[in-house]
Design a protein around this motif. Sequence first.
Motif, PDB file in Angstrom:
ATOM      1  N   ILE A   6      25.196 -12.282 -68.462  1.00 30.31           N
ATOM      2  CA  ILE A   6      26.028 -12.558 -67.281  1.00 30.31           C
ATOM      3  C   ILE A   6      25.455 -13.710 -66.477  1.00 30.31           C
ATOM      4  O   ILE A   6      26.162 -14.669 -66.127  1.00 30.31           O
ATOM      5  CB  ILE A   6      26.143 -11.293 -66.406  1.00 30.31           C
ATOM      6  N   LEU A   7      24.160 -13.654 -66.181  1.00 31.81           N
ATOM      7  CA  LEU A   7      23.540 -14.716 -65.388  1.00 31.81           C
ATOM      8  C   LEU A   7      23.571 -16.052 -66.137  1.00 31.81           C
ATOM      9  O   LEU A   7      23.784 -17.110 -65.533  1.00 31.81           O
ATOM     10  CB  LEU A   7      22.103 -14.342 -65.035  1.00 31.81           C
ATOM     11  N   GLY A   8      23.358 -15.998 -67.441  1.00 39.80           N
ATOM     12  CA  GLY A   8      23.427 -17.225 -68.235  1.00 39.80           C
ATOM     13  C   GLY A   8      24.811 -17.842 -68.208  1.00 39.80           C
ATOM     14  O   GLY A   8      24.961 -19.070 -68.126  1.00 39.80           O
ATOM     15  N   SER A   9      25.843 -16.989 -68.248  1.00 36.94           N
ATOM     16  CA  SER A   9      27.220 -17.487 -68.207  1.00 36.94           C
ATOM     17  C   SER A   9      27.511 -18.182 -66.876  1.00 36.94           C
ATOM     18  O   SER A   9      28.154 -19.235 -66.839  1.00 36.94           O
ATOM     19  CB  SER A   9      28.198 -16.331 -68.425  1.00 36.94           C
ATOM     20  N   VAL A  10      27.031 -17.576 -65.768  1.00 40.56           N
ATOM     21  CA  VAL A  10      27.247 -18.184 -64.451  1.00 40.56           C
ATOM     22  C   VAL A  10      26.530 -19.524 -64.360  1.00 40.56           C
ATOM     23  O   VAL A  10      27.072 -20.509 -63.832  1.00 40.56           O
ATOM     24  CB  VAL A  10      26.768 -17.242 -63.323  1.00 40.56           C
ATOM     25  N   LEU A  11      25.305 -19.571 -64.886  1.00 33.74           N
ATOM     26  CA  LEU A  11      24.542 -20.821 -64.850  1.00 33.74           C
ATOM     27  C   LEU A  11      25.251 -21.918 -65.633  1.00 33.74           C
ATOM     28  O   LEU A  11      25.337 -23.069 -65.180  1.00 33.74           O
ATOM     29  CB  LEU A  11      23.137 -20.585 -65.402  1.00 33.74           C
ATOM     30  N   ILE A  12      25.784 -21.574 -66.804  1.00 32.26           N
ATOM     31  CA  ILE A  12      26.510 -22.561 -67.610  1.00 32.26           C
ATOM     32  C   ILE A  12      27.744 -23.044 -66.858  1.00 32.26           C
ATOM     33  O   ILE A  12      28.059 -24.243 -66.853  1.00 32.26           O
ATOM     34  CB  ILE A  12      26.903 -21.951 -68.974  1.00 32.26           C
ATOM     35  N   TYR A  13      28.443 -22.108 -66.195  1.00 32.54           N
ATOM     36  CA  TYR A  13      29.627 -22.492 -65.423  1.00 32.54           C
ATOM     37  C   TYR A  13      29.257 -23.464 -64.305  1.00 32.54           C
ATOM     38  O   TYR A  13      29.942 -24.482 -64.094  1.00 32.54           O
ATOM     39  CB  TYR A  13      30.294 -21.254 -64.828  1.00 32.54           C
ATOM     40  N   ILE A  14      28.172 -23.170 -63.594  1.00 29.14           N
ATOM     41  CA  ILE A  14      27.770 -24.029 -62.472  1.00 29.14           C
ATOM     42  C   ILE A  14      27.390 -25.422 -62.979  1.00 29.14           C
ATOM     43  O   ILE A  14      27.825 -26.441 -62.432  1.00 29.14           O
ATOM     44  CB  ILE A  14      26.608 -23.391 -61.697  1.00 29.14           C
ATOM     45  N   VAL A  15      26.584 -25.462 -64.050  1.00 27.74           N
ATOM     46  CA  VAL A  15      26.141 -26.756 -64.589  1.00 27.74           C
ATOM     47  C   VAL A  15      27.329 -27.549 -65.130  1.00 27.74           C
ATOM     48  O   VAL A  15      27.494 -28.737 -64.835  1.00 27.74           O
ATOM     49  CB  VAL A  15      25.079 -26.543 -65.679  1.00 27.74           C
ATOM     50  N   ALA A  63      30.142 -12.856 -57.442  1.00 28.04           N
ATOM     51  CA  ALA A  63      29.979 -11.449 -57.816  1.00 28.04           C
ATOM     52  C   ALA A  63      29.164 -11.313 -59.099  1.00 28.04           C
ATOM     53  O   ALA A  63      28.328 -10.405 -59.231  1.00 28.04           O
ATOM     54  CB  ALA A  63      31.355 -10.798 -57.990  1.00 28.04           C
ATOM     55  N   LEU A  64      29.376 -12.220 -60.051  1.00 24.13           N
ATOM     56  CA  LEU A  64      28.636 -12.146 -61.312  1.00 24.13           C
ATOM     57  C   LEU A  64      27.138 -12.332 -61.097  1.00 24.13           C
ATOM     58  O   LEU A  64      26.320 -11.717 -61.801  1.00 24.13           O
ATOM     59  CB  LEU A  64      29.162 -13.195 -62.293  1.00 24.13           C
ATOM     60  N   ILE A  65      26.747 -13.186 -60.164  1.00 22.85           N
ATOM     61  CA  ILE A  65      25.317 -13.367 -59.876  1.00 22.85           C
ATOM     62  C   ILE A  65      24.707 -12.046 -59.439  1.00 22.85           C
ATOM     63  O   ILE A  65      23.629 -11.641 -59.912  1.00 22.85           O
ATOM     64  CB  ILE A  65      25.121 -14.442 -58.786  1.00 22.85           C
ATOM     65  N   VAL A  66      25.388 -11.341 -58.544  1.00 20.77           N
ATOM     66  CA  VAL A  66      24.891 -10.049 -58.060  1.00 20.77           C
ATOM     67  C   VAL A  66      24.868  -9.013 -59.188  1.00 20.77           C
ATOM     68  O   VAL A  66      23.880  -8.287 -59.357  1.00 20.77           O
ATOM     69  CB  VAL A  66      25.770  -9.552 -56.897  1.00 20.77           C
ATOM     70  N   LEU A  67      25.933  -8.965 -59.965  1.00 15.95           N
ATOM     71  CA  LEU A  67      26.036  -7.951 -61.020  1.00 15.95           C
ATOM     72  C   LEU A  67      25.006  -8.182 -62.122  1.00 15.95           C
ATOM     73  O   LEU A  67      24.385  -7.232 -62.614  1.00 15.95           O
ATOM     74  CB  LEU A  67      27.448  -7.965 -61.601  1.00 15.95           C
ATOM     75  N   GLY A  68      24.836  -9.437 -62.536  1.00 12.19           N
ATOM     76  CA  GLY A  68      23.837  -9.721 -63.559  1.00 12.19           C
ATOM     77  C   GLY A  68      22.443  -9.404 -63.083  1.00 12.19           C
ATOM     78  O   GLY A  68      21.639  -8.790 -63.810  1.00 12.19           O
ATOM     79  N   ALA A  69      22.132  -9.770 -61.826  1.00 11.91           N
ATOM     80  CA  ALA A  69      20.800  -9.495 -61.276  1.00 11.91           C
ATOM     81  C   ALA A  69      20.551  -8.008 -61.124  1.00 11.91           C
ATOM     82  O   ALA A  69      19.410  -7.538 -61.271  1.00 11.91           O
ATOM     83  CB  ALA A  69      20.651 -10.194 -59.932  1.00 11.91           C
ATOM     84  N   SER A  70      21.591  -7.239 -60.857  1.00 13.67           N
ATOM     85  CA  SER A  70      21.412  -5.794 -60.651  1.00 13.67           C
ATOM     86  C   SER A  70      20.932  -5.083 -61.912  1.00 13.67           C
ATOM     87  O   SER A  70      20.352  -3.996 -61.830  1.00 13.67           O
ATOM     88  CB  SER A  70      22.728  -5.166 -60.174  1.00 13.67           C
ATOM     89  N   LEU A  71      21.166  -5.692 -63.079  1.00 14.11           N
ATOM     90  CA  LEU A  71      20.770  -5.066 -64.337  1.00 14.11           C
ATOM     91  C   LEU A  71      19.354  -5.420 -64.765  1.00 14.11           C
ATOM     92  O   LEU A  71      18.779  -4.742 -65.626  1.00 14.11           O
ATOM     93  CB  LEU A  71      21.749  -5.473 -65.453  1.00 14.11           C
ATOM     94  N   ILE A  72      18.769  -6.474 -64.201  1.00 13.14           N
ATOM     95  CA  ILE A  72      17.469  -6.930 -64.707  1.00 13.14           C
ATOM     96  C   ILE A  72      16.407  -7.097 -63.629  1.00 13.14           C
ATOM     97  O   ILE A  72      15.224  -7.234 -63.944  1.00 13.14           O
ATOM     98  CB  ILE A  72      17.624  -8.283 -65.458  1.00 13.14           C
ATOM     99  N   ALA A  73      16.815  -7.097 -62.352  1.00 13.80           N
ATOM    100  CA  ALA A  73      15.878  -7.470 -61.292  1.00 13.80           C
ATOM    101  C   ALA A  73      15.473  -6.266 -60.444  1.00 13.80           C
ATOM    102  O   ALA A  73      16.185  -5.258 -60.368  1.00 13.80           O
ATOM    103  CB  ALA A  73      16.496  -8.543 -60.393  1.00 13.80           C
TER     104      ALA A  73
END
Length: 427
Positions: A410-419, A335-345
């Motif tokens: 938001i997107l940065g946080s998700v990326l850090i979590y995945i890595v 959900a965070l991937i979608v929400l973060g992208a909705s603000l910038i993409a």
Amino acid sequence: MERFFVIVVSAAIGTAFYFWFSRAVKKQYMQNYVMSHLWLLHPNSICYWRTAMSAFGFILYFFTPYQSIAIFIFTFSAILDGVDGVVARGCNLSSQWGEWLDPMCDKLTYLPPLIGFAYTGIISIELIWVLVAIEFVGQFFARRILTWIKFSGAANNFGKIKAIICFGLVILCAMMDTNPEFLNITDGVLVACIILSSASIVFKFIPNRLYADILSVLNFCCGVTSLILTHHYYFSWAICIIIAGQLFDLFDGRMALKHGGTKYGPYLDDIADFVSFGLAPAYVIVQIGGSLAWVVSGIFVIGVAFRLIRFIATDKKRTDLPEGIFNGLPSPAGALIVLGASLIATPGILWGLTSVSVGLMVSHIRFVHFGRVILKQIPKPVFFLISASIILTLTFIFKTKNAEMFGYLILGSVLIYIVAGRKWIRQ
């Protein structure tokens, strides 16, 4: 800049001390030393010492020119809040008196400097006295009632998070004191402390076995509220509410494991997750618009539903999945991937990232549980620094109304979590 350097150096030295002591107290020689020097290293003694240190730092900061020394003393005192817990657990020195004393010393550490900064004009005098009143009502009256009805008076998660934010707020005020040109976000942080302090009192009177269900209901309410806000095109606020729901979802599982729950708990959790992490993000996609918005949002809802059903019907029963490991990306992260992208993409990029999110959720790629694995591995001082930084960043974003910065965070946080999660999987 000099003030910032002092704060960074103080935090680094204090954190290094915490790391060293946390490792040392696991060894027999240090445990023997603690037991032979209880006047110095008993958890309750550490509480007394850090309270005295903060009082000395208060005098130095507000009544002498030695403010840099005062900041070092306060920062070290705040980090000692984690040391007393390490000693209590490592040497089996926990006590009922310690349950009362630890949060009391926290209050005596951060409230005096906050009052001092209020009367220098950095934060609201009215708000700080509201916080003081709530804090001492909880410390004296609520805990006395809890003793009468034989409930535990130990600090809950709301109180612990509040204490962390209050420590961070003191440091922020010290920065503002020498850099008044900075955007003043202290009152916003202070309001968050007041809310968390109130929640800490309320939750002390609730039976432990109901914690998980209440947090699931709060998560569900966040999802419904987000749908309403999205309908009125308040996307940033809708996303904030969903993130709040994710915090409730993070803790409801931990509370269920720690205190148990009711027979309806798993159903409440699944319904809340589907609304907050499935329907709410999908409606954001619809409201942003585009020719494929309904199709993409439908695919996302199906992906979340599949992820939840697979987890309940299959993954929970598997014996080849270690504890704290998910099969596929957890729906809150999706959900965070979608929400973060909705603000910038643009809509096209949003649809693409939504597809990536769905693909990761339904995949068999393994991810670690944030609360049960990653959070447990983060030392308390590091968690304190990260939490304080996130709160200050969010408050700055709200103050400046910078939606794009919010999206990137938001997107940065998700990326850090995945890595980070993949790193723990390999280990």
